[in-house]
Design a protein around this motif. Structure first.
Motif, short mmCIF file in Angstrom:
data_model
loop_
_atom_site.label_atom_id
_atom_site.label_comp_id
_atom_site.label_asym_id
_atom_site.label_seq_id
_atom_site.Cartn_x
_atom_site.Cartn_y
_atom_site.Cartn_z
N LEU A 1 1.42 -0.95 0.01
CA LEU A 1 -0.26 0.04 0.05
C LEU A 1 1.18 1.16 0.07
CD1 LEU A 1 -2.70 1.43 0.45
CD2 LEU A 1 -2.19 1.10 3.11
N CYS A 2 0.32 1.97 -1.10
CA CYS A 2 1.24 3.56 -0.76
C CYS A 2 0.29 4.70 -1.28
CB CYS A 2 2.14 3.53 -2.00
SG CYS A 2 3.25 5.21 -2.23
N THR A 3 0.96 5.21 0.17
CA THR A 3 0.31 6.79 0.45
C THR A 3 1.84 7.82 0.28
OG1 THR A 3 0.85 6.72 2.94
CG2 THR A 3 -0.82 5.99 1.86
N VAL A 4 0.90 8.78 -0.21
CA VAL A 4 1.43 10.08 -1.13
C VAL A 4 0.75 11.57 -0.22
CG1 VAL A 4 2.63 11.59 -2.31
CG2 VAL A 4 2.55 9.09 -3.01
N ALA A 5 0.78 12.04 0.35
CA ALA A 5 0.49 13.47 0.89
C ALA A 5 0.75 15.04 1.06
CB ALA A 5 -0.11 12.87 2.74
N PRO A 6 0.27 14.68 -0.52
CA PRO A 6 1.60 16.94 -0.76
C PRO A 6 0.24 18.11 0.46
CG PRO A 6 0.00 15.97 -2.48
CD PRO A 6 0.33 14.71 -1.46
N LEU A 7 1.61 18.49 -0.02
CA LEU A 7 0.72 19.64 0.66
C LEU A 7 -0.06 20.67 0.81
CD1 LEU A 7 4.80 21.56 1.69
CD2 LEU A 7 3.29 20.26 3.05
N ARG A 8 -1.19 21.20 1.37
CA ARG A 8 -2.12 21.57 0.45
C ARG A 8 -1.68 23.38 0.13
NH1 ARG A 8 -8.38 19.94 2.20
NH2 ARG A 8 -8.19 20.84 0.49
N LEU A 9 -0.98 23.26 -1.32
CA LEU A 9 -1.01 25.17 -1.84
C LEU A 9 -1.39 25.19 -2.49
CD1 LEU A 9 3.14 23.89 -1.01
CD2 LEU A 9 2.09 25.59 0.23
N PRO A 10 -2.47 25.73 -2.67
CA PRO A 10 -3.66 25.74 -3.33
C PRO A 10 -2.87 26.62 -4.53
CG PRO A 10 -3.86 27.10 -1.65
CD PRO A 10 -2.41 26.40 -1.52
N GLY A 11 -3.03 25.57 -6.24
CA GLY A 11 -2.72 26.75 -7.64
C GLY A 11 -0.98 25.77 -7.44
N ALA A 12 -0.54 24.94 -6.56
CA ALA A 12 0.94 25.13 -6.90
C ALA A 12 0.86 23.97 -7.84
CB ALA A 12 1.82 24.20 -5.62
N THR A 13 2.46 24.19 -7.98
CA THR A 13 2.97 23.10 -9.55
C THR A 13 3.51 22.07 -8.45
OG1 THR A 13 5.03 24.17 -9.61
CG2 THR A 13 3.43 24.92 -11.31
N GLY A 14 3.69 21.56 -8.11
CA GLY A 14 4.04 20.79 -7.49
C GLY A 14 4.55 20.24 -5.36
N SER A 15 4.74 19.99 -5.09
CA SER A 15 4.74 19.58 -3.51
C SER A 15 5.86 18.84 -2.92
CB SER A 15 3.52 19.84 -2.89
OG SER A 15 4.14 19.48 -1.55
N PRO A 16 6.45 19.30 -1.91
CA PRO A 16 7.51 17.86 -1.36
C PRO A 16 6.43 17.23 -0.65
CG PRO A 16 7.55 19.79 -0.31
CD PRO A 16 6.43 20.70 -1.54
N VAL A 17 7.16 15.66 -1.09
CA VAL A 17 6.49 14.75 -0.50
C VAL A 17 7.03 13.42 0.54
CG1 VAL A 17 4.10 14.73 -2.16
CG2 VAL A 17 6.56 13.53 -2.97
N ASN A 18 6.73 12.64 1.29
CA ASN A 18 7.29 11.86 2.27
C ASN A 18 6.48 10.20 1.62
OD1 ASN A 18 8.33 10.50 3.53
ND2 ASN A 18 7.23 10.86 5.73
N PRO A 19 6.59 9.94 0.79
CA PRO A 19 5.66 8.43 0.61
C PRO A 19 5.89 7.72 1.70
CG PRO A 19 6.48 9.82 -1.77
CD PRO A 19 7.47 10.37 -0.54
N ILE A 20 4.59 6.74 2.16
CA ILE A 20 4.94 5.91 2.87
C ILE A 20 4.55 4.84 2.52
CG2 ILE A 20 4.25 4.64 5.19
CD1 ILE A 20 5.95 7.36 5.56
N ALA A 21 5.04 3.21 2.35
CA ALA A 21 4.91 2.50 1.51
C ALA A 21 4.70 1.02 3.06
CB ALA A 21 6.17 1.38 0.59
N VAL A 22 3.44 0.28 3.14
CA VAL A 22 3.41 -0.13 4.07
C VAL A 22 2.55 -1.47 3.48
CG1 VAL A 22 1.25 -0.83 5.93
CG2 VAL A 22 1.33 1.91 5.12
#
Length: 319
Positions: free
Chosen positions: A297-318
């Motif tokens: 299971l993979c979870t990806v939680a980007p920041l809530r930055l309205p209108g952004a072109t991307g986000s730093p992420v810390n995906p987690i594999a379970v």
């Protein structure tokens, strides 16, 4: 024989003409999900049923971060590192009685070559347009909200699959400038006993992080290992939802003269497929090999930055 056909030894030519690339771009654009959900791009393949099935398939409860630590010191691949500083406690507060708080602040280039991040569908402009034919001028005007980072404000959760190409080749890493061909993806599937399928979050390890740790950072903007553009046809056929790598996903120098970042253009612009760049997949590869299990299971939680072109992420594999 065309530029992206197998050569006589069954490998893929490292080069693809711009004409062949544009033909593939048009083909994948026709394959992009259509209908009311079309602005979600390939996330349309990640149905609630597939998310639930991935969650039910967790066996060990073992979690693994897929992100590299954010760096604050400049380097060959990170000339503009994140800026981080402690803002409190201030000198007058330090050592005083009562309650006060430790506070900090940071700023970063979201799309750098050293830290893990998610590319939103609006990240790539090709021939003056964003994904789905949206004029690039709408991004600056704040009117491209359907394909900015807001699209994944609820996160991305689903079945993850890791293909370990250095393991397949029997090497510690792929050298910068090397590429992963279509047949290597299918060979890795066979070797690991898995198959890429609809709704998958596909992670392709090229060993970028291990090479960086053991040999030191280098100018990854100009030379790095990645996927050959022809791989994107397979991912479209298999209805992959998200693509990620421990590199940039793209090989450098570009195998398509005249087109930089061809995998980014085909994924984000043509297909509407979110990308994750510069993950750290070494610990996950070790865990998968130890458990004999390359799905999770993979979870990806980007920041809530309205209108952004991307986000730093810390995906987690379970697993």
């Amino acid at each position: 024989m065309t530029d992206d056909d197998p050569t006589p030894d069954r490998t893929v030519s490292p080069f693809m003409t711009e004409a062949a690339f544009r033909s593939l771009h048009a083909e994948l654009g026709r394959r992009a999900p259509a209908g009311p959900e079309h602005r979600r791009g390939t996330l349309a393949h990640l149905t609630p049923a597939r998310v639930a099935a991935a969650a039910a398939d967790v066996r060990h409860g073992r979690t693994v971060s897929l992100a590299a630590p954010i760096e604050t010191q400049p380097g060959p691949d990170d000339p503009q590192p994140a800026v981080y500083r402690l803002t409190a406690p201030t000198a007058p507060e330090t050592g005083t009685p009562g309650v006060h708080f430790a506070l900090d602040r940071f700023a970063m280039n979201v799309h750098g070559d050293a830290h893990s991040h998610l590319d939103a569908l609006c990240h790539v402009v090709f021939d003056g347009e964003l994904h789905g034919g949206v004029p690039e001028s709408r991004l600056a005007a704040g009117a491209a909200l359907g394909i900015t980072l807001d699209l994944v404000c609820d996160g991305i959760v689903g079945p993850g699959i890791l293909l370990d190409i250095p393991r397949l080749r029997g090497v510690p890493w792929l050298e910068p400038g090397d590429f992963v061909g279509v047949e290597e993806l299918t060979a890795a599937e066979e070797a690991q006993g898995v198959r890429i399928g609809p709704g998958d979050l596909l992670l392709v390890r090229v060993g970028h992080r291990r090479r960086r740790r053991e040999s030191g950072a280098w100018d990854a903007a100009h030379t790095r290992a990645g996927l050959h553009p022809a791989c994107m046809r397979l991912l479209a056929e298999r209805q992959v939802a998200v693509l990620g790598s421990d590199g940039n996903n793209d090989t450098a120098p570009s195998p398509v003269p005249g087109v930089s970042f061809p995998v980014h253009v085909l994924a984000l612009h043509a297909l509407g497929m979110h990308l994750m760049d510069y993950l750290d997949l070494d610990e996950l590869a070790h865990a998968c090999a130890e458990l004999g299990r390359w799905r999770f299971l993979c979870t990806v939680a980007p920041l809530r930055l309205p209108g952004a072109t991307g986000s730093p992420v810390n995906p987690i594999a379970v697993l």
